[in-house]
Design a protein around this motif. Structure first.
Motif, PDB file in Angstrom:
ATOM      1  N   LEU A 272     -16.231 -10.922  18.470  1.00  0.00           N
ATOM      2  CA  LEU A 272     -15.930  -9.303  18.036  1.00  0.00           C
ATOM      3  C   LEU A 272     -16.356  -9.027  16.478  1.00  0.00           C
ATOM      4  N   SER A 273     -17.686  -9.017  16.469  1.00  0.00           N
ATOM      5  CA  SER A 273     -18.245  -8.529  15.411  1.00  0.00           C
ATOM      6  C   SER A 273     -18.090  -7.082  15.047  1.00  0.00           C
ATOM      7  N   LYS A 274     -18.267  -6.543  13.827  1.00  0.00           N
ATOM      8  CA  LYS A 274     -18.112  -4.994  13.953  1.00  0.00           C
ATOM      9  C   LYS A 274     -19.093  -4.376  14.850  1.00  0.00           C
ATOM     10  N   ARG A 275     -20.359  -4.836  15.152  1.00  0.00           N
ATOM     11  CA  ARG A 275     -21.337  -4.332  15.932  1.00  0.00           C
ATOM     12  C   ARG A 275     -20.738  -4.376  17.429  1.00  0.00           C
ATOM     13  N   VAL A 276     -20.287  -5.464  17.647  1.00  0.00           N
ATOM     14  CA  VAL A 276     -19.835  -5.600  19.212  1.00  0.00           C
ATOM     15  C   VAL A 276     -18.596  -4.597  19.444  1.00  0.00           C
ATOM     16  N   LEU A 277     -17.613  -4.584  18.415  1.00  0.00           N
ATOM     17  CA  LEU A 277     -16.474  -3.736  18.461  1.00  0.00           C
ATOM     18  C   LEU A 277     -17.256  -2.323  18.458  1.00  0.00           C
ATOM     19  N   THR A 278     -18.078  -1.832  17.864  1.00  0.00           N
ATOM     20  CA  THR A 278     -18.480  -0.588  17.724  1.00  0.00           C
ATOM     21  C   THR A 278     -19.000  -0.213  19.325  1.00  0.00           C
ATOM     22  N   ALA A 279     -19.868  -1.105  19.933  1.00  0.00           N
ATOM     23  CA  ALA A 279     -20.220  -1.093  21.157  1.00  0.00           C
ATOM     24  C   ALA A 279     -19.341  -0.680  22.327  1.00  0.00           C
ATOM     25  N   LEU A 280     -18.216  -1.742  21.983  1.00  0.00           N
ATOM     26  CA  LEU A 280     -17.123  -1.658  22.913  1.00  0.00           C
ATOM     27  C   LEU A 280     -16.612  -0.150  22.941  1.00  0.00           C
ATOM     28  N   ILE A 281     -16.162   0.061  21.731  1.00  0.00           N
ATOM     29  CA  ILE A 281     -15.552   1.320  21.560  1.00  0.00           C
ATOM     30  C   ILE A 281     -16.360   2.652  21.891  1.00  0.00           C
ATOM     31  N   ALA A 282     -17.617   2.601  21.718  1.00  0.00           N
ATOM     32  CA  ALA A 282     -18.490   3.703  22.374  1.00  0.00           C
ATOM     33  C   ALA A 282     -18.561   3.481  23.868  1.00  0.00           C
ATOM     34  N   VAL A 283     -18.653   2.497  24.480  1.00  0.00           N
ATOM     35  CA  VAL A 283     -18.742   2.364  25.854  1.00  0.00           C
ATOM     36  C   VAL A 283     -17.411   2.844  26.542  1.00  0.00           C
ATOM     37  N   SER A 284     -16.444   2.420  25.994  1.00  0.00           N
ATOM     38  CA  SER A 284     -15.187   2.921  26.342  1.00  0.00           C
ATOM     39  C   SER A 284     -14.920   4.188  26.507  1.00  0.00           C
ATOM     40  N   LEU A 285     -15.261   4.985  25.412  1.00  0.00           N
ATOM     41  CA  LEU A 285     -15.341   6.209  24.941  1.00  0.00           C
ATOM     42  C   LEU A 285     -16.034   7.268  26.147  1.00  0.00           C
ATOM     43  N   VAL A 286     -17.380   6.645  26.522  1.00  0.00           N
ATOM     44  CA  VAL A 286     -17.946   7.219  27.587  1.00  0.00           C
ATOM     45  C   VAL A 286     -17.326   7.341  28.724  1.00  0.00           C
TER      46      VAL A 286
ATOM     47  N   PHE B 294      -9.292  -1.399  20.490  1.00  0.00           N
ATOM     48  CA  PHE B 294     -10.278  -1.899  19.832  1.00  0.00           C
ATOM     49  C   PHE B 294     -10.762  -1.033  18.792  1.00  0.00           C
ATOM     50  N   LEU B 295     -10.433   0.092  18.792  1.00  0.00           N
ATOM     51  CA  LEU B 295     -10.601   1.057  17.742  1.00  0.00           C
ATOM     52  C   LEU B 295      -9.930   0.795  16.484  1.00  0.00           C
ATOM     53  N   SER B 296      -8.598   0.378  16.782  1.00  0.00           N
ATOM     54  CA  SER B 296      -7.946   0.326  15.949  1.00  0.00           C
ATOM     55  C   SER B 296      -8.004  -1.295  15.201  1.00  0.00           C
ATOM     56  N   VAL B 297      -8.442  -2.080  16.008  1.00  0.00           N
ATOM     57  CA  VAL B 297      -8.876  -3.571  15.517  1.00  0.00           C
ATOM     58  C   VAL B 297     -10.071  -3.216  14.308  1.00  0.00           C
ATOM     59  N   LEU B 298     -10.942  -2.320  14.749  1.00  0.00           N
ATOM     60  CA  LEU B 298     -11.810  -2.070  13.718  1.00  0.00           C
ATOM     61  C   LEU B 298     -11.458  -1.401  12.527  1.00  0.00           C
ATOM     62  N   LEU B 299     -10.473  -0.416  12.917  1.00  0.00           N
ATOM     63  CA  LEU B 299      -9.856   0.172  11.718  1.00  0.00           C
ATOM     64  C   LEU B 299      -9.103  -0.697  10.922  1.00  0.00           C
ATOM     65  N   CYS B 300      -8.433  -1.903  11.387  1.00  0.00           N
ATOM     66  CA  CYS B 300      -7.702  -2.679  10.464  1.00  0.00           C
ATOM     67  C   CYS B 300      -8.588  -3.596   9.720  1.00  0.00           C
ATOM     68  N   ARG B 301      -9.670  -3.854  10.230  1.00  0.00           N
ATOM     69  CA  ARG B 301     -10.707  -4.957   9.628  1.00  0.00           C
ATOM     70  C   ARG B 301     -11.367  -3.920   8.682  1.00  0.00           C
ATOM     71  N   SER B 302     -11.451  -2.569   8.600  1.00  0.00           N
ATOM     72  CA  SER B 302     -12.250  -1.954   7.679  1.00  0.00           C
ATOM     73  C   SER B 302     -11.245  -1.228   6.672  1.00  0.00           C
ATOM     74  N   MET B 303     -10.192  -1.550   6.479  1.00  0.00           N
ATOM     75  CA  MET B 303      -9.019  -0.963   5.681  1.00  0.00           C
ATOM     76  C   MET B 303      -9.637  -1.172   4.163  1.00  0.00           C
ATOM     77  N   GLY B 304     -10.235  -2.124   3.745  1.00  0.00           N
ATOM     78  CA  GLY B 304     -10.651  -2.473   2.492  1.00  0.00           C
ATOM     79  C   GLY B 304     -11.564  -1.319   2.033  1.00  0.00           C
ATOM     80  N   ARG B 305     -12.298  -0.848   2.853  1.00  0.00           N
ATOM     81  CA  ARG B 305     -13.293   0.279   2.422  1.00  0.00           C
ATOM     82  C   ARG B 305     -12.347   1.598   2.112  1.00  0.00           C
ATOM     83  N   PHE B 306     -11.150   1.674   2.759  1.00  0.00           N
ATOM     84  CA  PHE B 306     -10.509   2.995   2.833  1.00  0.00           C
ATOM     85  C   PHE B 306      -9.721   2.842   1.330  1.00  0.00           C
ATOM     86  N   GLN B 307      -9.339   1.711   0.740  1.00  0.00           N
ATOM     87  CA  GLN B 307      -8.141   1.868  -0.375  1.00  0.00           C
ATOM     88  C   GLN B 307      -8.710   2.600  -1.309  1.00  0.00           C
ATOM     89  N   GLY B 308     -10.141   2.618  -2.164  1.00  0.00           N
ATOM     90  CA  GLY B 308     -10.512   3.612  -2.838  1.00  0.00           C
ATOM     91  C   GLY B 308     -10.620   5.049  -2.518  1.00  0.00           C
TER      92      GLY B 308
END
Length: 363
Positions: free
Chosen positions: A162-176, A209-223
């Motif tokens: 579950l790299s960010k690339r794989v998570l993004t693909a999972l999220i995109a396919v699920s959304l479609v 999986f969208l929320s897993v990605l959000l959690c792993r990206s929280m550092g970017r949102f801090q500032g």
């Protein structure tokens, strides 16, 4: 191997989850509260639950799995968390049918059928036949727990992929797939019946999986989102939960509304709750909402059947006494959920956790 990160308790997310659980209960109690639906979009609370679950699980277990927690240990921990109250809800549904057979023989359900529903329910086996209005007849709300377990198992099984690339693909396919399913159904309210069970898969995988990605990206949102630490953004997010559930779009706008909520509104709420501070005066209340959210959700439908059935058995028409009958029912469920948490769920989970620790120490 990295040191375990200090655990952070997201009380704001607990509050959002608690408000969502109460909203679902009121939605299902609508016939006893009003002439129409109460909080008519509350079925979207399930998607919010999946989103909150993905965030909290990623926060709690990403580092632990990286440090060596195995598949079996993770699944055991999740079952210890979910199963005691799940079993209680299933047994309440079983109790309802047994008493109903005794008091209302005109609506008799064969013991073979009750046994089938109990056995499949206890082992998380969905009933997909056309004779069943939901895949878990003894406790209809259990359908989302079934999908929760599936996505939890998927998370740990493919964790190291579950790299960010794989998570993004999972999220995109699920959304479609989710968009296709919702357009066909005309709503996002699916997954709980045999006919729609397949559509439940993209519903859970997208939000989780969208929320897993959000959690792993929280550092970017801090500032960039530091302003969320000031003002009343958290309280606004909690109130927004009720506002979202209270709106009832008509016609073709329903699908667009549902998708907008799960793709945009709910993720914003979760990020706001995760980053925003908790008011000290409300921390205890928020924690309590979190503690009773799952018990309310998992016992409210069998309790609905039991209380309404009891009224019918003593010739009290619950539909003729709204909103008071519904208010009493809702209050009773909240009290029972709180008692069940303190006297049953938490002690049982502590016992099971000790047994698990002992078995691991021996091994």
């Amino acid at each position: 191997m990295q040191p375990a990160a200090p655990r952070h308790v997201y009380l704001n997310l607990d509050a959002i989850r608690g408000v969502a659980a109460i909203s679902v209960m009121l939605y299902h109690f609508s016939p006893f509260l009003a002439d129409g639906k109460v909080l008519p979009s509350s079925y979207l609370a399930v998607d919010l639950f999946f989103l909150l679950s993905g965030f909290v699980i990623a926060h709690a277990y990403d580092r632990k799995i990286e440090n060596g927690m195995g598949f079996g240990a993770f699944v055991a921990i999740r079952l210890i968390r979910l199963y005691p109250l799940y079993l209680a809800g299933t047994l309440l549904g079983f109790f309802y049918l047994m008493v109903k057979n005794r008091l209302m023989p005109g609506e008799y359900v064969p013991m073979s059928e009750i046994g089938l529903q109990l056995t499949t329910g206890m082992f998380f086996i969905p009933l997909v036949g056309e004779a069943y209005h939901t895949i878990f007849p003894l406790n209809p709300a259990s359908w989302s727990l079934f999908f929760e377990l599936i996505v939890n198992i998927a998370y740990v099984a493919i964790f190291f992929l579950l790299s960010k690339r794989v998570l993004t693909a999972l999220i995109a396919v699920s959304l479609v797939l989710l968009i296709v399913a919702s357009v066909v159904a005309g709503t996002l309210d699916f997954g709980m019946t045999g006919k729609t069970i397949i559509s439940g898969l993209p519903r859970v995988t997208f939000s989780f999986f969208l929320s897993v990605l959000l959690c792993r990206s929280m550092g970017r949102f801090q500032g960039s989102l530091g302003f969320l630490r000031r003002g009343f953004w958290v309280e606004a997010a909690i109130l927004l939960t009720l506002a979202v559930f209270a709106i009832a779009p008509a016609g073709g706008t329903r699908v667009a509304y549902d998708l907008a909520c799960i793709v945009l509104v709910f993720p914003v709420m979760v990020v706001t709750g995760a980053l925003g501070p908790t008011a000290s005066l409300l921390s205890g209340f928020y924690g309590w909402l979190g503690r009773i959210s799952y018990p309310i959700y998992i016992i409210h439908t069998p309790m609905l059947m039991i209380i309404a059935g009891a009224g019918k058995a003593v010739a009290v028409d619950p539909f003729a006494h709204h909103p008071w009958f519904g208010i009493v029912m809702a209050g009773a469920v909240i009290v029972i959920a709180d008692i069940a948490t303190r006297l049953y769920d938490e002690p049982v989970r502590r016992f099971l956790q000790r047994q698990m620790q002992r078995s691991r120490a021996v091994a």
